[in-house]
Design an enzyme around this catalytic site. Structure first.
Site, mmCIF file in Angstrom:
data_model
loop_
_atom_site.group_PDB
_atom_site.id
_atom_site.type_symbol
_atom_site.label_atom_id
_atom_site.label_comp_id
_atom_site.label_asym_id
_atom_site.label_seq_id
_atom_site.Cartn_x
_atom_site.Cartn_y
_atom_site.Cartn_z
ATOM 1 N N GLY A 16 43.985 -0.266 3.038
ATOM 2 C CA GLY A 16 44.873 0.086 4.154
ATOM 3 C C GLY A 16 46.027 0.908 3.215
ATOM 4 O O GLY A 16 46.688 1.808 3.750
ATOM 5 N N ASP A 56 39.542 -9.691 -1.815
ATOM 6 C CA ASP A 56 38.329 -9.404 -1.170
ATOM 7 C C ASP A 56 37.334 -8.512 -2.247
ATOM 8 O O ASP A 56 35.885 -8.273 -2.145
ATOM 9 C CB ASP A 56 38.360 -8.643 0.057
ATOM 10 N N MET A 92 36.678 -16.221 2.533
ATOM 11 C CA MET A 92 37.225 -14.921 2.821
ATOM 12 C C MET A 92 36.402 -13.691 2.464
ATOM 13 O O MET A 92 35.597 -14.006 1.441
ATOM 14 C CB MET A 92 38.637 -14.878 2.632
ATOM 15 N N HIS A 101 36.043 -10.033 5.155
ATOM 16 C CA HIS A 101 35.867 -9.393 6.296
ATOM 17 C C HIS A 101 34.798 -8.608 6.552
ATOM 18 O O HIS A 101 33.675 -8.587 7.416
ATOM 19 C CB HIS A 101 37.090 -8.865 6.893
ATOM 20 N N ARG A 130 28.124 -30.133 8.638
ATOM 21 C CA ARG A 130 29.672 -29.987 8.602
ATOM 22 C C ARG A 130 29.875 -28.775 7.970
ATOM 23 O O ARG A 130 29.670 -28.097 6.952
ATOM 24 C CB ARG A 130 30.178 -31.323 7.859
#
Length: 327
Positions: free
Chosen positions: A100, A123, A165, A167, A245
């Protein structure tokens, strides 16, 4: 020359090293004046600045000046930024940030500002660079967590689902999962079949390995739109009968001290950014091509993501070793 430095978007290990690389090179080698801009583009909108010194803390924000207008009756944010840039007497603006931020930097360049971008994200999904600083640190942290979960998984005969992490891009899941010896690695780019995942876990149990490590990127889709680790954990336990878990690593992946690799990478990128400024090569983002520092036009970066592809050598090697990618 007088340059401004800002950091936009999420926090990331290596930002300080980048600011050091830009600031010290600019001041000590080129004799430039450097100002720090607080809170990303918000600081440029509000002229929240200070002269650069070794104690300067810039902070960051997720302000996107091209998304919205200022309050009714005022100028658009990009025009305010342009005006403040000129009033501050800046010769260049260094924008440290992810996709961005680089998109915004490119749009500011089109408005006439002299801009240099420095790619920053754990990322590792910024187009045009082989690697971004912050990625190595995040992979180290995630790998350490996976290593620690192996003993719990084996001693309790459980499936441990680790959410990292990422996205849109599964770089952290891929690299940490492979380094940490995961049995299943799920990436947003590849999709997955839960039946295939369950088959892998049951086959391991039949071979005398009643525990498994599943690494999943946070951007993996689920039918219930909830956290992927929650959905995958519940589905595995229901289908296999093996106690399962989940562990969500979250923000610890992008906080704390950067790895030595990231510190040196950030320093190199910051130094090259200053070199571009000195040579008046604006409208570019510094990048890594192999082991060499280079740059690419900001116009080529905007709107693109660097994603994991099915033919990546780590995926091919992982499949050869029996690791499931949910396909």
């Amino acid at each position: 020359m007088k340059i401004g430095i800002l950091s936009s978007g999420g926090d990331c290990p290596g930002i300080n090293a980048t600011i050091r690389g830009v600031g010290k090179t600019a001041i000590m080698h080129y004799g430039m004046e450097v100002i720090g801009i607080h809170s990303g583009f918000v600081g440029l909108l509000n002229k929240d600045i200070q002269s650069f010194d070794e104690r300067t803390i810039l902070g960051t924000s997720r302000e996107k000046p091209f998304r919205k207008l200022l309050a009714s009756g005022e100028s658009e944010k990009p025009q305010v930024i342009l005006q403040n840039y000129e009033e501050l007497g800046l010769d260049c603006l260094v924008c440290i940030g992810g996709n961005g931020t680089q998109k915004t930097a490119g749009m500011l360049s089109e408005l006439g500002l002299n801009v240099i971008g420095v790619p920053k994200t754990i990322d590792n999904d910024v187009w045009g660079t082989d690697i971004t600083f912050g990625f190595d640190t995040a992979v180290n942290i995630a790998t350490d967590a996976i290593d620690r979960l192996h003993s719990t998984a084996s001693s309790h005969k459980r499936v441990m689902v680790v959410e990292v992490m990422g996205h849109h891009a599964g770089w952290i899941a891929l690299y940490a999962g492979m380094a940490g010896g995961a049995d299943v690695i799920l990436l947003p780019e590849l999709g997955y079949d839960m039946d295939k995942v369950n088959e892998t876990i049951l086959e391991r149990a039949q071979r005398g390995k009643p525990y498994s490590i599943v690494v999943v990127a946070e951007g993996v889709s689920t039918p219930d739109k909830k956290r992927p680790s929650d959905y995958i954990t519940r589905t595995i336990e229901a289908a296999t009968g093996i106690e399962s878990r989940d562990t969500v690593l979250g923000y610890i992946q992008r906080g704390g001290n950067p790895s030595p690799f990231d510190r040196n990478l950030a320093t190199r990128l910051g130094g090259h950014a200053t070199e571009l400024i000195a040579n008046r090569q604006f409208g570019r983002m510094v990048c890594m091509k192999g082991n060499e520092v280079d740059s690419i036009a900001l116009s080529e970066v905007a709107g693109k993501l660097k994603l994991v592809t099915p033919d990546h050598d780590l995926i091919i090697q992982g499949e050869r070793m029996g690791i499931s990618f949910g396909k």
